[in-house]
Motif scaffolding. Structure first.
Motif, PDB file in Angstrom:
ATOM      1  N   TYR A 266       0.836  -1.201   0.000  1.00 27.54           N
ATOM      2  CA  TYR A 266       0.000   0.000   0.000  1.00 27.54           C
ATOM      3  C   TYR A 266       0.874   1.257   0.000  1.00 27.54           C
ATOM      4  O   TYR A 266       0.625   2.203  -0.746  1.00 27.54           O
ATOM      5  N   GLU A 267       1.916   1.258   0.834  1.00 28.54           N
ATOM      6  CA  GLU A 267       2.795   2.427   0.909  1.00 28.54           C
ATOM      7  C   GLU A 267       3.499   2.686  -0.423  1.00 28.54           C
ATOM      8  O   GLU A 267       3.565   3.819  -0.886  1.00 28.54           O
TER       9      GLU A 267
ATOM     10  N   CYS B 132       1.089   4.086  -2.987  1.00 26.59           N
ATOM     11  CA  CYS B 132       0.853   5.523  -2.762  1.00 26.59           C
ATOM     12  C   CYS B 132       2.048   6.346  -3.231  1.00 26.59           C
ATOM     13  O   CYS B 132       1.878   7.397  -3.869  1.00 26.59           O
ATOM     14  N   ALA B 133       3.245   5.864  -2.931  1.00 25.29           N
ATOM     15  CA  ALA B 133       4.462   6.561  -3.362  1.00 25.29           C
ATOM     16  C   ALA B 133       4.555   6.583  -4.889  1.00 25.29           C
ATOM     17  O   ALA B 133       4.972   7.585  -5.476  1.00 25.29           O
ATOM     18  N   THR B 134       4.157   5.494  -5.523  1.00 25.88           N
ATOM     19  CA  THR B 134       4.199   5.422  -6.986  1.00 25.88           C
ATOM     20  C   THR B 134       3.234   6.417  -7.614  1.00 25.88           C
ATOM     21  O   THR B 134       3.582   7.099  -8.580  1.00 25.88           O
ATOM     22  N   THR B 135       2.029   6.521  -7.064  1.00 24.06           N
ATOM     23  CA  THR B 135       1.076   7.481  -7.624  1.00 24.06           C
ATOM     24  C   THR B 135       1.558   8.915  -7.425  1.00 24.06           C
ATOM     25  O   THR B 135       1.414   9.749  -8.328  1.00 24.06           O
ATOM     26  N   ARG B 136       2.165   9.185  -6.271  1.00 20.72           N
ATOM     27  CA  ARG B 136       2.694  10.535  -6.019  1.00 20.72           C
ATOM     28  C   ARG B 136       3.839  10.852  -6.971  1.00 20.72           C
ATOM     29  O   ARG B 136       3.924  11.928  -7.548  1.00 20.72           O
ATOM     30  N   ARG B 137       4.741   9.872  -7.165  1.00 19.67           N
ATOM     31  CA  ARG B 137       5.878  10.070  -8.066  1.00 19.67           C
ATOM     32  C   ARG B 137       5.407  10.221  -9.518  1.00 19.67           C
ATOM     33  O   ARG B 137       5.931  11.051 -10.257  1.00 19.67           O
ATOM     34  N   ALA B 138       4.416   9.440  -9.921  1.00 22.40           N
ATOM     35  CA  ALA B 138       3.873   9.551 -11.274  1.00 22.40           C
ATOM     36  C   ALA B 138       3.278  10.941 -11.500  1.00 22.40           C
ATOM     37  O   ALA B 138       3.447  11.528 -12.579  1.00 22.40           O
ATOM     38  N   TYR B 139       2.610  11.460 -10.491  1.00 16.46           N
ATOM     39  CA  TYR B 139       2.061  12.814 -10.582  1.00 16.46           C
ATOM     40  C   TYR B 139       3.193  13.832 -10.763  1.00 16.46           C
ATOM     41  O   TYR B 139       3.109  14.726 -11.609  1.00 16.46           O
ATOM     42  N   GLN B 140       4.271  13.681  -9.977  1.00 17.05           N
ATOM     43  CA  GLN B 140       5.410  14.590 -10.104  1.00 17.05           C
ATOM     44  C   GLN B 140       6.001  14.536 -11.507  1.00 17.05           C
ATOM     45  O   GLN B 140       6.285  15.575 -12.114  1.00 17.05           O
TER      46      GLN B 140
END
Length: 68
Positions: free
Chosen positions: A16-17, A20-28
């Motif tokens: 899960y962590e 979440c980190a992957t979605t945040r990084r993809a957004y960046q």
């Protein structure tokens, strides 16, 4: 690399962590449109690039807890 399936299968941390980190990084990546994050053939999508970076530990992440 399209998606790091082998790294996902062998991952022993909190899925899960890292998701979440992957979605945040993809957004960046998508917001920055950083040319350094694209492969030579430019076929990788932001989520695939982010997953590759996180699962191969090219990019590190940390979870911050907010006190209540």
């Amino acid at each position: 690399m399209i998606f790091p399936i082998e790294e996902v299968i062998n991952f022993t941390g909190n899925i899960y962590e890292i998701t979440c980190a992957t979605t945040r990084r993809a957004y960046q990546i998508s917001m920055l449109r950083d040319e350094d994050n694209k492969d030579d053939d430019n076929t990788d999508k932001a989520v695939s690039i982010a997953a590759k970076q996180l699962f191969t530990k090219e990019v590190q992440y940390r979870i911050e807890h907010n006190p209540q």
